[in-house]
Design a protein around this motif. Sequence first.
Motif, PDB file in Angstrom:
ATOM      1  N   ASP A   1      -5.799  -2.098  -1.548  1.00  0.00           N
ATOM      2  CA  ASP A   1      -5.563  -2.709  -0.235  1.00  0.00           C
ATOM      3  C   ASP A   1      -4.873  -4.067  -0.349  1.00  0.00           C
ATOM      4  O   ASP A   1      -4.054  -4.430   0.506  1.00  0.00           O
ATOM      5  CB  ASP A   1      -6.881  -2.842   0.530  1.00  0.00           C
TER       6      ASP A   1
ATOM      7  N   THR B   1      -7.172   1.493   2.477  1.00  0.00           N
ATOM      8  CA  THR B   1      -7.716   2.670   1.791  1.00  0.00           C
ATOM      9  C   THR B   1      -9.208   2.546   1.534  1.00  0.00           C
ATOM     10  O   THR B   1      -9.874   3.549   1.274  1.00  0.00           O
ATOM     11  CB  THR B   1      -7.024   2.857   0.429  1.00  0.00           C
TER      12      THR B   1
ATOM     13  N   SER C   1       8.961   2.318   1.240  1.00  0.00           N
ATOM     14  CA  SER C   1       8.536   2.033   2.611  1.00  0.00           C
ATOM     15  C   SER C   1       7.037   2.246   2.743  1.00  0.00           C
ATOM     16  O   SER C   1       6.443   3.047   2.005  1.00  0.00           O
ATOM     17  CB  SER C   1       9.279   2.917   3.612  1.00  0.00           C
ATOM     18  N   VAL C   2       6.433   1.504   3.657  1.00  0.00           N
ATOM     19  CA  VAL C   2       5.027   1.707   3.999  1.00  0.00           C
ATOM     20  C   VAL C   2       4.982   2.606   5.222  1.00  0.00           C
ATOM     21  O   VAL C   2       5.528   2.274   6.271  1.00  0.00           O
ATOM     22  CB  VAL C   2       4.326   0.363   4.288  1.00  0.00           C
ATOM     23  N   ILE C   3       4.336   3.752   5.088  1.00  0.00           N
ATOM     24  CA  ILE C   3       4.280   4.699   6.200  1.00  0.00           C
ATOM     25  C   ILE C   3       2.940   4.651   6.918  1.00  0.00           C
ATOM     26  O   ILE C   3       2.804   5.193   8.019  1.00  0.00           O
ATOM     27  CB  ILE C   3       4.574   6.132   5.715  1.00  0.00           C
ATOM     28  N   ASP C   4       1.942   4.005   6.315  1.00  0.00           N
ATOM     29  CA  ASP C   4       0.638   3.854   6.954  1.00  0.00           C
ATOM     30  C   ASP C   4      -0.032   2.606   6.382  1.00  0.00           C
ATOM     31  O   ASP C   4      -0.437   2.603   5.223  1.00  0.00           O
ATOM     32  CB  ASP C   4      -0.230   5.086   6.689  1.00  0.00           C
ATOM     33  N   PRO C   5      -0.141   1.530   7.161  1.00  0.00           N
ATOM     34  CA  PRO C   5      -0.737   0.285   6.655  1.00  0.00           C
ATOM     35  C   PRO C   5      -2.258   0.258   6.709  1.00  0.00           C
ATOM     36  O   PRO C   5      -2.867  -0.745   6.364  1.00  0.00           O
ATOM     37  CB  PRO C   5      -0.145  -0.768   7.599  1.00  0.00           C
ATOM     38  N   THR C   6      -2.881   1.353   7.089  1.00  0.00           N
ATOM     39  CA  THR C   6      -4.344   1.399   7.178  1.00  0.00           C
ATOM     40  C   THR C   6      -4.966   1.196   5.800  1.00  0.00           C
ATOM     41  O   THR C   6      -4.559   1.850   4.834  1.00  0.00           O
ATOM     42  CB  THR C   6      -4.800   2.765   7.730  1.00  0.00           C
TER      43      THR C   6
ATOM     44  N   GLY D   1      -1.118   8.450   0.857  1.00  0.00           N
ATOM     45  CA  GLY D   1      -0.298   8.567   2.059  1.00  0.00           C
ATOM     46  C   GLY D   1       0.038   7.238   2.705  1.00  0.00           C
ATOM     47  O   GLY D   1       0.350   7.187   3.900  1.00  0.00           O
ATOM     48  N   ARG D   2       0.029   6.160   1.916  1.00  0.00           N
ATOM     49  CA  ARG D   2       0.319   4.843   2.470  1.00  0.00           C
ATOM     50  C   ARG D   2       1.755   4.397   2.254  1.00  0.00           C
ATOM     51  O   ARG D   2       2.295   3.644   3.056  1.00  0.00           O
ATOM     52  CB  ARG D   2      -0.625   3.785   1.864  1.00  0.00           C
TER      53      ARG D   2
END
Length: 226
Positions: free
Chosen positions: A66, A60, A53-58, A43-44
């Motif tokens: 990462d 992993t 596109s990056v939808i979540d930069p958190t 989900g990144r």
Amino acid sequence: MHVTLAEELMLLSLDDDSGVAKDGAAAAWAVAGGLLADLALAGRVALDEGRLSVIDPTPTGDPLLDERLERLVEWIGGKAPGKAKAAEWLTRDRATAVRAAVDRLCERGLVVEERHRVLGLFPVRRYPEADGSVERELRGRLTAVIRHHEAPDMRTATLIALLHSARLHALAFPDLPRARVELRFAEIAAGDWAGEPVSEALRNMRVAIAAITAVTVATAATAAIS
């Protein structure tokens, strides 16, 4: 031991005894795609009609993923909106993706680096197998799906789709007729096993890998003829 799709693809590519990468050019595309696929599954990242596109930069929690995620955030940030193309990223990332995946396999103790010199002059590196447990488990999963027609889990289906897109059927099953393997791989690659929007992202990426690989193979064939 949990390994990434990119590492699994490298294990299939590296000859267990000699440590030489088989089908290296096509495998590089698949490895880069494997990193994107794992980030999509986590989900990144998202892919829509070839746009990345990056939808979540958190982070992993996986160092290999990462590092790629950080690079993607920086790369996409330098692009105009909607101009970050998956094919461009794969082209940019394939060489360093292979290096990163191999280094991670070495860190895990699954392969070992050996350095040699060709003709006493040119340094080369080889990566023979050190611990075959992960690859045996991997090939067991592939065998269950292809030989015995068991239903694949999501990660195995993703791996098969990447192999199919990069035309790497023989890496997984060198002893089976290619037509048989290709037919089963195509069936799995076309399946709806990840759910939307992840399936859409992975379909976009597979299309990009297949197109790039086709050009690579055609270019290599032309060079060989000339």
